[in-house]
Design an enzyme around this catalytic site. Sequence first.
Site, mmCIF file in Angstrom:
data_model
loop_
_atom_site.group_PDB
_atom_site.id
_atom_site.type_symbol
_atom_site.label_atom_id
_atom_site.label_comp_id
_atom_site.label_asym_id
_atom_site.label_seq_id
_atom_site.Cartn_x
_atom_site.Cartn_y
_atom_site.Cartn_z
ATOM 1 N N SER A 179 0.798 -1.225 0.000
ATOM 2 C CA SER A 179 0.000 0.000 0.000
ATOM 3 C C SER A 179 0.833 1.279 0.000
ATOM 4 C CB SER A 179 -0.972 0.015 1.176
ATOM 5 O OG SER A 179 -0.239 0.016 2.360
ATOM 6 N N THR A 190 -0.768 3.157 4.450
ATOM 7 C CA THR A 190 -0.056 4.410 4.191
ATOM 8 C C THR A 190 1.032 4.655 5.228
ATOM 9 O OG1 THR A 190 -2.169 5.333 3.530
ATOM 10 C CG2 THR A 190 -0.496 6.927 4.181
ATOM 11 N N THR A 200 1.568 6.992 -0.185
ATOM 12 C CA THR A 200 0.711 5.807 -0.286
ATOM 13 C C THR A 200 0.417 5.459 -1.738
ATOM 14 O OG1 THR A 200 -1.376 4.863 0.528
ATOM 15 C CG2 THR A 200 -1.483 7.093 -0.314
ATOM 16 N N ARG A 255 -9.152 8.127 -8.363
ATOM 17 C CA ARG A 255 -9.409 8.440 -6.951
ATOM 18 C C ARG A 255 -8.125 8.910 -6.253
ATOM 19 N NH1 ARG A 255 -7.310 6.481 -1.758
ATOM 20 N NH2 ARG A 255 -8.956 6.648 -0.221
ATOM 21 N N THR A 300 -3.597 7.767 8.767
ATOM 22 C CA THR A 300 -3.561 6.556 7.969
ATOM 23 C C THR A 300 -4.944 5.920 8.042
ATOM 24 O OG1 THR A 300 -2.421 4.454 7.635
ATOM 25 C CG2 THR A 300 -2.661 5.190 9.908
ATOM 26 N N GLY A 301 -5.277 5.143 7.033
ATOM 27 C CA GLY A 301 -6.589 4.516 7.010
ATOM 28 C C GLY A 301 -7.424 5.016 5.846
#
Length: 329
Positions: A84, A188, A206, A216, A239-240
């Site tokens: 990622s 990330t 990321t 996106r 992050t997430g």
Amino acid sequence: MSRRRFLKNLGLASAGVTLTPFNTIAENISSSALGGKFPLVLSTWNHGMEANAGAWSILSTGGSALDAVQKGVAVTESDLTNRSVGLGGRPDRDGHVTLDACIMDHDSKCGAVAFLEDFEHPIDIARAVMDRTPHVMLVGRGAAQWALQQGFDKVNFQVPLREVQQDYEEWLKKSEYKSGVNVENHDTIGMLAMDANGKIAGACTTSGMAYKVHGRVGDSPIIGSGLFIDGDVGGATATGVGEAVIRVSGASAVVEAMRRGAAPEEACYEVTHRILKKHPEVNGLQVGFLALNTKGEYGGYSVYDGFNFAVRHEGQNGMVDAKHFRTWK
Ligand code: GLY
């Protein structure tokens, strides 16, 4: 308010949501960091240990926090086993690996790139945007064209990698996108550092959500969402699930909470809960923040267990290199 009651009020306890404060180390560096005598670096996830070592090679020789975070996250970008971050990341639903990154210093100087393909180090291009243009963000084809003009080379190996391609082909059979708690290895890297002069900087990079819609862009390259630094207050990174972070201008919100007096972990807690209130469908929504203030105090908070961060700093007995992970008791 107790955590249980807080969750009950949010209707989250029954949803099985586990809020995770990161551990903060016993050997608190806050007093020693005052006056900027001791460098420090922290970053998200397990791979932050290697990234921190990269940053430390700059910090420990008197280099700037800005150079340190650039070098640190570049370590993770080069790690082709990471799914990622960087070119080893999972592709979007059309099979393209597209990269997002940003960098910011204590003086509010910043640069970002988004929707960039075929470059090993988007963070270096983000830094160049900051240093060499009057702009903050370049995206897509224009960013690539500019990077080539500036002397950055495209990669000369096949992307996506074969294993990533096989997973992608498997995914294509159903072509379902559902964000989930780390099911995509969605990690990330966000990094914050304070140098020996007490200056703070941050970087975030990321490949974004696996199998995202082509085009996106998540929170990571967006100054104020995936990363924010204010030299008078401190810095934060996220992050997430990027969409959830963008909706609350996450990193900026954490820094503003610290400006009002919250400790770093409290600030991360506050913004995590703001996100949770806006997402009753919280199952599967992983978000975490890290924060560092100008005293050198740091902390973090996330929606779910299983999320951690790595710290390296000068301690009383030499360098401390630690991974922080704790679940609610
Ligand atoms: N946090 C990274 C992303 O959502 O793309």
